[in-house]
Design an enzyme around this catalytic site. Structure first.
Site, PDB file in Angstrom:
ATOM      1  N   TYR A 162       0.777  -1.132  -0.038  1.00 15.55           N
ATOM      2  CA  TYR A 162      -0.043   0.220   0.061  1.00 15.55           C
ATOM      3  C   TYR A 162       0.807   1.294   0.074  1.00 15.55           C
ATOM      4  O   TYR A 162       2.003   1.171   0.782  1.00 15.55           O
ATOM      5  CB  TYR A 162      -0.810   0.107   1.170  1.00 15.55           C
ATOM      6  N   TRP A 177       1.097   5.623  -1.876  1.00 19.72           N
ATOM      7  CA  TRP A 177       0.872   6.542  -2.825  1.00 19.72           C
ATOM      8  C   TRP A 177       1.905   6.714  -3.954  1.00 19.72           C
ATOM      9  O   TRP A 177       1.603   7.320  -5.069  1.00 19.72           O
ATOM     10  CB  TRP A 177       0.615   7.867  -2.033  1.00 19.72           C
TER      11      TRP A 177
HETATM   12  N1  MGD Z   1      -2.317   8.167  12.478  1.00 21.53           N
HETATM   13  C1  MGD Z   1      -2.505   8.192  11.073  1.00 21.53           C
HETATM   14  N2  MGD Z   1      -1.816   7.490  10.155  1.00 21.53           N
HETATM   15  C2  MGD Z   1      -2.305   7.479   8.754  1.00 21.53           C
HETATM   16  C3  MGD Z   1      -3.564   8.373   8.538  1.00 21.53           C
HETATM   17  C4  MGD Z   1      -4.247   9.078   9.400  1.00 21.53           C
HETATM   18  O1  MGD Z   1      -4.855   9.782   9.197  1.00 21.53           O
HETATM   19  N3  MGD Z   1      -3.458   9.112  10.776  1.00 21.53           N
HETATM   20  N4  MGD Z   1      -3.786   8.470   7.040  1.00 21.53           N
HETATM   21  C5  MGD Z   1      -3.463   7.293   6.545  1.00 21.53           C
HETATM   22  C6  MGD Z   1      -3.726   7.434   4.903  1.00 21.53           C
HETATM   23  S1  MGD Z   1      -5.134   8.196   4.559  1.00 21.53           S
HETATM   24  C7  MGD Z   1      -2.887   7.038   3.910  1.00 21.53           C
HETATM   25  S2  MGD Z   1      -3.096   7.374   2.301  1.00 21.53           S
HETATM   26  C8  MGD Z   1      -1.381   6.667   4.212  1.00 21.53           C
HETATM   27  C9  MGD Z   1      -0.333   7.174   3.358  1.00 21.53           C
HETATM   28  O2  MGD Z   1       0.912   6.231   3.657  1.00 21.53           O
HETATM   29  P1  MGD Z   1       1.943   6.366   2.209  1.00 21.53           P
HETATM   30  O3  MGD Z   1       1.051   6.181   1.089  1.00 21.53           O
HETATM   31  O4  MGD Z   1       2.503   4.930   2.564  1.00 21.53           O
HETATM   32  O5  MGD Z   1       2.760   7.384   2.543  1.00 21.53           O
HETATM   33  P2  MGD Z   1       3.768   8.034   1.781  1.00 21.53           P
HETATM   34  O6  MGD Z   1       4.577   9.197   2.560  1.00 21.53           O
HETATM   35  O7  MGD Z   1       3.113   8.854   0.683  1.00 21.53           O
HETATM   36  O8  MGD Z   1       4.720   6.797   1.072  1.00 21.53           O
HETATM   37  C10 MGD Z   1       5.158   6.732  -0.190  1.00 21.53           C
HETATM   38  C11 MGD Z   1       6.304   6.237  -0.335  1.00 21.53           C
HETATM   39  O9  MGD Z   1       6.583   5.837  -1.880  1.00 21.53           O
HETATM   40  C12 MGD Z   1       8.049   6.507  -1.921  1.00 21.53           C
HETATM   41  N5  MGD Z   1       8.093   6.487  -3.549  1.00 21.53           N
HETATM   42  C13 MGD Z   1       7.603   7.651  -4.159  1.00 21.53           C
HETATM   43  N6  MGD Z   1       7.908   7.557  -5.592  1.00 21.53           N
HETATM   44  C14 MGD Z   1       8.425   6.522  -5.736  1.00 21.53           C
HETATM   45  C15 MGD Z   1       8.824   5.533  -6.642  1.00 21.53           C
HETATM   46  O10 MGD Z   1       8.926   6.083  -7.989  1.00 21.53           O
HETATM   47  N7  MGD Z   1       9.385   4.211  -6.633  1.00 21.53           N
HETATM   48  C16 MGD Z   1       9.460   3.656  -5.430  1.00 21.53           C
HETATM   49  N8  MGD Z   1       9.978   2.356  -5.190  1.00 21.53           N
HETATM   50  N9  MGD Z   1       9.096   4.397  -4.199  1.00 21.53           N
HETATM   51  C17 MGD Z   1       8.508   5.479  -4.324  1.00 21.53           C
HETATM   52  C18 MGD Z   1       8.123   7.551  -1.364  1.00 21.53           C
HETATM   53  O11 MGD Z   1       9.250   7.888  -1.240  1.00 21.53           O
HETATM   54  C19 MGD Z   1       7.381   7.254  -0.005  1.00 21.53           C
HETATM   55  O12 MGD Z   1       8.408   6.587   1.008  1.00 21.53           O
HETATM   56  O13 MGD Z   1      -1.237   7.026   5.754  1.00 21.53           O
HETATM   57  C20 MGD Z   1      -2.083   6.465   6.574  1.00 21.53           C
HETATM   58  N10 MGD Z   1      -1.633   6.664   8.011  1.00 21.53           N
HETATM   59  N1  MGD Z   2      -1.546  18.440   2.177  1.00 22.30           N
HETATM   60  C1  MGD Z   2      -1.834  16.929   2.349  1.00 22.30           C
HETATM   61  N2  MGD Z   2      -3.023  16.814   1.783  1.00 22.30           N
HETATM   62  C2  MGD Z   2      -3.455  15.568   1.689  1.00 22.30           C
HETATM   63  C3  MGD Z   2      -2.614  14.349   2.273  1.00 22.30           C
HETATM   64  C4  MGD Z   2      -1.503  14.977   2.801  1.00 22.30           C
HETATM   65  O1  MGD Z   2      -0.871  13.992   3.302  1.00 22.30           O
HETATM   66  N3  MGD Z   2      -1.029  16.245   2.861  1.00 22.30           N
HETATM   67  N4  MGD Z   2      -3.023  13.301   2.255  1.00 22.30           N
HETATM   68  C5  MGD Z   2      -4.220  13.012   1.394  1.00 22.30           C
HETATM   69  C6  MGD Z   2      -5.110  11.289   1.659  1.00 22.30           C
HETATM   70  S1  MGD Z   2      -4.047  10.091   1.220  1.00 22.30           S
HETATM   71  C7  MGD Z   2      -6.040  11.735   2.277  1.00 22.30           C
HETATM   72  S2  MGD Z   2      -6.808  10.086   2.559  1.00 22.30           S
HETATM   73  C8  MGD Z   2      -6.900  12.894   2.443  1.00 22.30           C
HETATM   74  C9  MGD Z   2      -7.423  12.601   3.934  1.00 22.30           C
HETATM   75  O2  MGD Z   2      -8.666  13.305   3.889  1.00 22.30           O
HETATM   76  P1  MGD Z   2      -9.380  13.657   5.511  1.00 22.30           P
HETATM   77  O3  MGD Z   2      -9.562  12.294   5.833  1.00 22.30           O
HETATM   78  O4  MGD Z   2     -10.626  14.351   5.116  1.00 22.30           O
HETATM   79  O5  MGD Z   2      -8.173  14.454   6.202  1.00 22.30           O
HETATM   80  P2  MGD Z   2      -7.852  14.547   7.703  1.00 22.30           P
HETATM   81  O6  MGD Z   2      -6.826  15.900   7.602  1.00 22.30           O
HETATM   82  O7  MGD Z   2      -7.516  13.363   8.300  1.00 22.30           O
HETATM   83  O8  MGD Z   2      -9.145  15.077   8.476  1.00 22.30           O
HETATM   84  C10 MGD Z   2      -9.787  16.148   8.119  1.00 22.30           C
HETATM   85  C11 MGD Z   2     -10.285  16.873   9.204  1.00 22.30           C
HETATM   86  O9  MGD Z   2     -11.368  16.190   9.944  1.00 22.30           O
HETATM   87  C12 MGD Z   2     -11.381  16.410  11.286  1.00 22.30           C
HETATM   88  N5  MGD Z   2     -11.753  15.405  12.275  1.00 22.30           N
HETATM   89  C13 MGD Z   2     -10.994  14.441  12.837  1.00 22.30           C
HETATM   90  N6  MGD Z   2     -11.867  13.478  13.387  1.00 22.30           N
HETATM   91  C14 MGD Z   2     -13.049  13.951  13.210  1.00 22.30           C
HETATM   92  C15 MGD Z   2     -14.149  13.818  14.340  1.00 22.30           C
HETATM   93  O10 MGD Z   2     -14.407  12.604  14.815  1.00 22.30           O
HETATM   94  N7  MGD Z   2     -15.340  14.628  13.802  1.00 22.30           N
HETATM   95  C16 MGD Z   2     -15.415  15.581  13.153  1.00 22.30           C
HETATM   96  N8  MGD Z   2     -16.336  16.325  13.004  1.00 22.30           N
HETATM   97  N9  MGD Z   2     -14.030  16.125  12.584  1.00 22.30           N
HETATM   98  C17 MGD Z   2     -13.095  15.268  12.750  1.00 22.30           C
HETATM   99  C18 MGD Z   2      -9.746  16.932  11.955  1.00 22.30           C
HETATM  100  O11 MGD Z   2     -10.170  18.174  12.313  1.00 22.30           O
HETATM  101  C19 MGD Z   2      -9.296  17.148  10.465  1.00 22.30           C
HETATM  102  O12 MGD Z   2      -8.448  18.345  10.247  1.00 22.30           O
HETATM  103  O13 MGD Z   2      -6.240  13.851   2.624  1.00 22.30           O
HETATM  104  C20 MGD Z   2      -5.341  14.067   1.174  1.00 22.30           C
HETATM  105  N10 MGD Z   2      -4.734  15.446   1.472  1.00 22.30           N
HETATM  106 MO    MO Z   3      -5.131   8.507   1.981  1.00 26.78          MO
END
Ligand code: MGD
Ligand code: MGD
Ligand code: MO
Length: 760
Positions: free
Chosen positions: A108, A110
């Site tokens: 998993y 991005w």
């Molecule tokens: N506590 C907490 N944890 C969370 C979340 C949260 O809300 N709270 N959100 C979750 C969510 S929604 C997401 S999507 C995940 C994101 O988790 P990830 O998608 O695992 O996070 P990234 O940092 O985008 O990791 C992408 C990795 O791919 C590598 N990469 C980039 N380009 C290439 C390439 O061309 N080749 C190779 N081999 N590698 C490459 C980058 O260097 C990086 O290390 O985190 C989750 N974790």
């Molecule tokens: N700059 C930037 N943008 C991103 C990403 C990033 O890493 N960096 N990650 C991308 C990815 S993979 C994803 S999945 C999306 C995620 O998109 P979201 O899941 O919507 O993102 P979050 O920032 O986790 O949460 C948005 C807001 O929800 C509120 N929140 C949290 N818990 C609760 C709750 O129980 N109740 C209510 N009412 N509000 C709550 C928090 O205040 C938080 O600021 O964002 C994407 N956009």
């Molecule tokens: Mo995500």
């Protein structure tokens, strides 16, 4: 010097280089609201894996040697051929000894923008041609939502998102936007695959200028931009479903429910109505009941319910709400509330899921089927719900439920990760550390020395998009970019495609993997197969010369979610068993999960402010505004926001004062699962009792050889809980987490971006 347009997940940029380094970055001229994350692009040449590297005892003792030393001991750099030979023979050993299901290739993550060199797709293609692998289902973003949504509206969430009411329609028609979790512009910087223009801010401003009112129901104030002049209601995290149920209660008891819509377009209203009125459990879900759970004013809850039916209203919910214990209930109850309001299918009315979560939601149609690498069939049908990885590694053979099925975890002897960072993204990293010791071999392709690369046995240095030719863009956008190499490959790094081609050669399947094409030939081939479907497109050479294509708007880009279903529920039914929106599901009744019953209901999270013990603060770990997850954490944009090199946690003044903490201090954040150090920003922009530590600071334990050693850099996942949302979806629950915080003036100095020790 050379200059090229490139595209990233956070937008397009003009990049200058001297051939080996990025020397300048400017936002793409057509982007009205570019993301500052791009200014960190020069960091792509730092913290790099320069040569293939093998963990010392694995090299000396072979597969399975001292898995407990992953992340602890040095690496030995070797020649490419040596590393490829070792990896190929180990893949072969595992598949012939245990079968291909013992290879976990879920991987998993991005990766990077760029459609051909998408690291995860390359890995899946390679593992499929060598006989298959155990895969994962769903995403960390919205696993609970992805599984529940088809049971409620028939469509999967991805299709539903494509069909969302356009932002232009909201700007034109909506009087009131009520958003649970807000519409955070910080998150709309990002779109998987990248975009040419960031348009959300403009649409929201247009709505505001026409008179749209915004209500931000969220623990944090800036989840709706201040310039939209929003009202802020700050519930306890995890209590939103109770608030929505109480709004339904108000509408029913005041005779404001749209009984006509509920009758013709929904099934299960009698069951949900009975729950809300207290028939089922003796507790009417009144505004007072929800007020006690959420800490919102009951009068405001009631008035808000009335305002929803008195005006053209759009209910939105962020993805974050379902990244919590019983997360399935959040989206389901929101849809139920929208049914009771009765505006689904009207321009600017109804509901949305994830406006603001990424840039594309409400962006209109996929104009074109953009080129992408096909995914061959995986001969192995084993999978896990994406965030059950530590469970799988710790309990091979144990049963788990998923969407009505009972399956069992496969035994995994080899993990191959490419394009993701589990030691950033997974919950309860101390538990993952234990689980990660189990397999005989872990192979990682990575450009950077991330916390995951440091915990591998074989690390292959991968290039970044700035080092290769590709096609970039998102299917939900109207730009397509021609990526050309801007800098030379850093160190000895190679494209993922090259790495997998060389492994495929060693395993006798080169022809199947490459289909006889070099990577440049693949890029041209993908473009030309796309171009042949859209004859108005330029030729490949013209495309590369121009740098990008912008396609004109098409009329079908303007949408109203479920307008056809509203107009004719018999003629345009939903693909649910009943053809209607399911407020009570006979399928879920049959599954019989007490933690995901047949209709949406408030179920108290395992950890929340409604029931605190030793740990009195609710920790949110939201998406970082200064980077994409862990990517470019070592860049200037991310560094500028840190305090003494640590990620910054927001805290309310009352909570800070009670702990003698001042703005800018360093603190220790802890619970029974782990400890991290962070900087503090004291602000009344967050609800008291709630702290928010964004994700993505590279995990940096003080002493990796000691189990549970504190992260000195501020990674919240040492604190979060690793548990499924429910027996239905088994999604991640990062947002249900309680902690305590104390001053820590003598916190150890972080060093997260350093390379590991390397031997000759
Ligand atoms: N506590 C907490 N944890 C969370 C979340 C949260 O809300 N709270 N959100 C979750 C969510 S929604 C997401 S999507 C995940 C994101 O988790 P990830 O998608 O695992 O996070 P990234 O940092 O985008 O990791 C992408 C990795 O791919 C590598 N990469 C980039 N380009 C290439 C390439 O061309 N080749 C190779 N081999 N590698 C490459 C980058 O260097 C990086 O290390 O985190 C989750 N974790
Ligand atoms: N700059 C930037 N943008 C991103 C990403 C990033 O890493 N960096 N990650 C991308 C990815 S993979 C994803 S999945 C999306 C995620 O998109 P979201 O899941 O919507 O993102 P979050 O920032 O986790 O949460 C948005 C807001 O929800 C509120 N929140 C949290 N818990 C609760 C709750 O129980 N109740 C209510 N009412 N509000 C709550 C928090 O205040 C938080 O600021 O964002 C994407 N956009
Ligand atoms: Mo995500």
């Amino acid at each position: 010097m050379k200059t090229r347009t490139t595209v990233t997940h956070w937008g397009a940029y003009e990049v200058d280089s001297d051939g080996t380094h990025v020397t300048g970055v400017r936002p793409f001229s057509k982007d009205p609201d570019p993301s500052p994350i791009g200014a960190s692009l020069d960091a792509v040449t730092r913290s790099r894996v320069l040569r293939p590297a093998i963990r010392q005892s694995w090299l000396d003792g072979g597969p399975g040697t001292r898995g407990d030393l992953r992340g602890v001991e040095p690496f030995v750099e070797v020649a490419w051929d040596t590393a490829l030979d070792l990896a190929a023979s180990e893949l072969d050993r595992v598949r012939s000894t245990h079968g291909n299901r013992a290879i976990f290739g879920g991987s998993y993550g991005w990766s990077s923008a760029g459609r051909f060199h998408h690291a995860q797709s390359q890995l899946h293609r390679f593992l499929a041609v060598i006989g298959g692998y155990t895969d994962k289902r769903d995403t960390y973003s919205h696993a609970a939502g992805e599984v529940i949504t088809p049971h409620v509206v028939g469509h999967g969430y991805w299709d539903l998102q494509q069909a969302h009411t356009s932002m232009s329609v909201i700007a034109q028609y909506t009087d009131l936007v009520v958003s649970f979790g807000g519409i955070p512009l910080k998150n709309a910087q990002v779109q998987n695959g990248g975009m040419g223009r960031h348009t959300l801010r403009g649409w929201l401003q247009a709505a505001r200028d026409r008179g749209t009112r915004f209500v931000n129901v969220s623990p944090t104030r800036d989840d709706v931009a201040a310039e939209l002049d929003p009202e802020w209601l700050a519930p306890r995290p995890g209590s939103d479903v109770a608030v929505m149920a109480a709004m339904i209660h108000t509408l029913v008891t005041e005779d404001l429910a749209d009984e006509g819509f509920l009758e013709t377009h929904c099934v299960g209203w009698p069951e949900l109505r009975s729950y809300v009125l207290g028939g089922a459990d003796g507790t009417p879900k009144t505004a007072e009941w929800a007020g006690a759970l959420s800490d919102l004013d009951p009068d405001r809850i009631r008035r808000l319910a009335r305002e929803l039916v008195e005006s053209r209203s759009m209910l939105n919910i962020s993805w974050s709400l379902q990244r919590s214990d019983h997360g399935e209930q959040t989206w389901w109850m929101l849809i139920a509330l929208a049914c009771v309001v009765g505006q689904i299918g009207l321009p600017g009315g109804g509901f949305g899921i994830g406006y603001g979560a990424v840039a594309s939601v409400g962006n209109g149609a996929p104009r074109r089927a953009f080129p992408a690498l096909g995914r061959p069939v995986n001969p192995v049908d084993d999978f896990i719900p994406v965030s059950r990885i530590a469970d799988m590694l710790l309990h091979p053979g144990a049963p788990f439920t998923y969407d009505g099925e009972t399956r069992s975890y496969p035994f995994i002897d080899l993990i191959y990760w490419s394009g993701g960072n589990p030691f950033h993204h997974h919950q309860d990293l101390n538990r993952l550390t234990t689980a990660w010791q189990r397999p005989s071999t872990i192979i990682v392709n990575e450009p950077f020395w991330t916390s995951t690369a440091k915990r591998a046995d074989i690390v292959f240095p991968a290039t970044t998009p700035l080092e290769r030719r590709d096609i970039g863009g998102s299917a939900r956008e109207d730009f397509l970019f021609a990526l050309e190499p801007v800098i030379d490959p850093v160190g000895e790094s190679r494209d993922d495609y090259q790495i997998f081609s060389d492994l495929a050669t060693r395993l006798g399947v080169e022809a199947e993997f490459t289909e006889g094409r070099t990577s440049d030939e693949w890029v041209r081939h993908l473009y030309e197969s796309f171009e042949s479907r859209y004859p108005d497109s330029p030729t490949y050479d013209e495309f590369v010369e121009a740098g990008f294509i912008q396609y004109p708007e098409t009329p079908d880009a303007v949408k109203v979610l479920f307008d056809a279903f509203r107009a004719d529920p018999e003629g345009s039914p939903l693909p649910t068993p009943s053809g209607r929106i399911e407020l009570d599901s006979s399928t879920l009744a049959r599954f019989g999960h007490p933690d995901c019953p047949s209709h949406p209901m408030f179920l108290a999270p395992h950890e929340w402010l409604g029931d605190v013990g030793e740990y009195p603060l609710h920790l949110l770990s939201s998406q970082p505004s200064t980077r994409l997850h862990s990517q470019l954490d070592h860049g200037a944009t991310s560094a500028a926001r840190k305090i003494d090199g640590r990620e910054v946690m927001r805290m309310h003044p009352a909570d800070a004062a009670a702990r003698d903490i001042s703005d800018g201090d360093t603190v220790r954040v802890f619970n029974d699962r782990g400890v991290c150090f962070a900087g503090v920003a004291v602000t009344d922009g967050i609800r008291s009792g709630v702290v928010d530590l964004p994700t993505g600071a590279w995990y940096d334990p003080v002493d990796p050889s000691i189990p549970g050693s504190p992260c000195r850099h501020g990674n919240p996942n040492v604190l979060t809980r690793d548990e499924g949302t429910s027996s239905l979806a088994q999604g991640p629950v990062a947002q249900s987490c309680l902690v305590q915080v104390e001053r820590a003036p003598d916190a150890p100095t972080p060093d997260p971006h350093a390379s590991p020790d390397i031997i000759g």
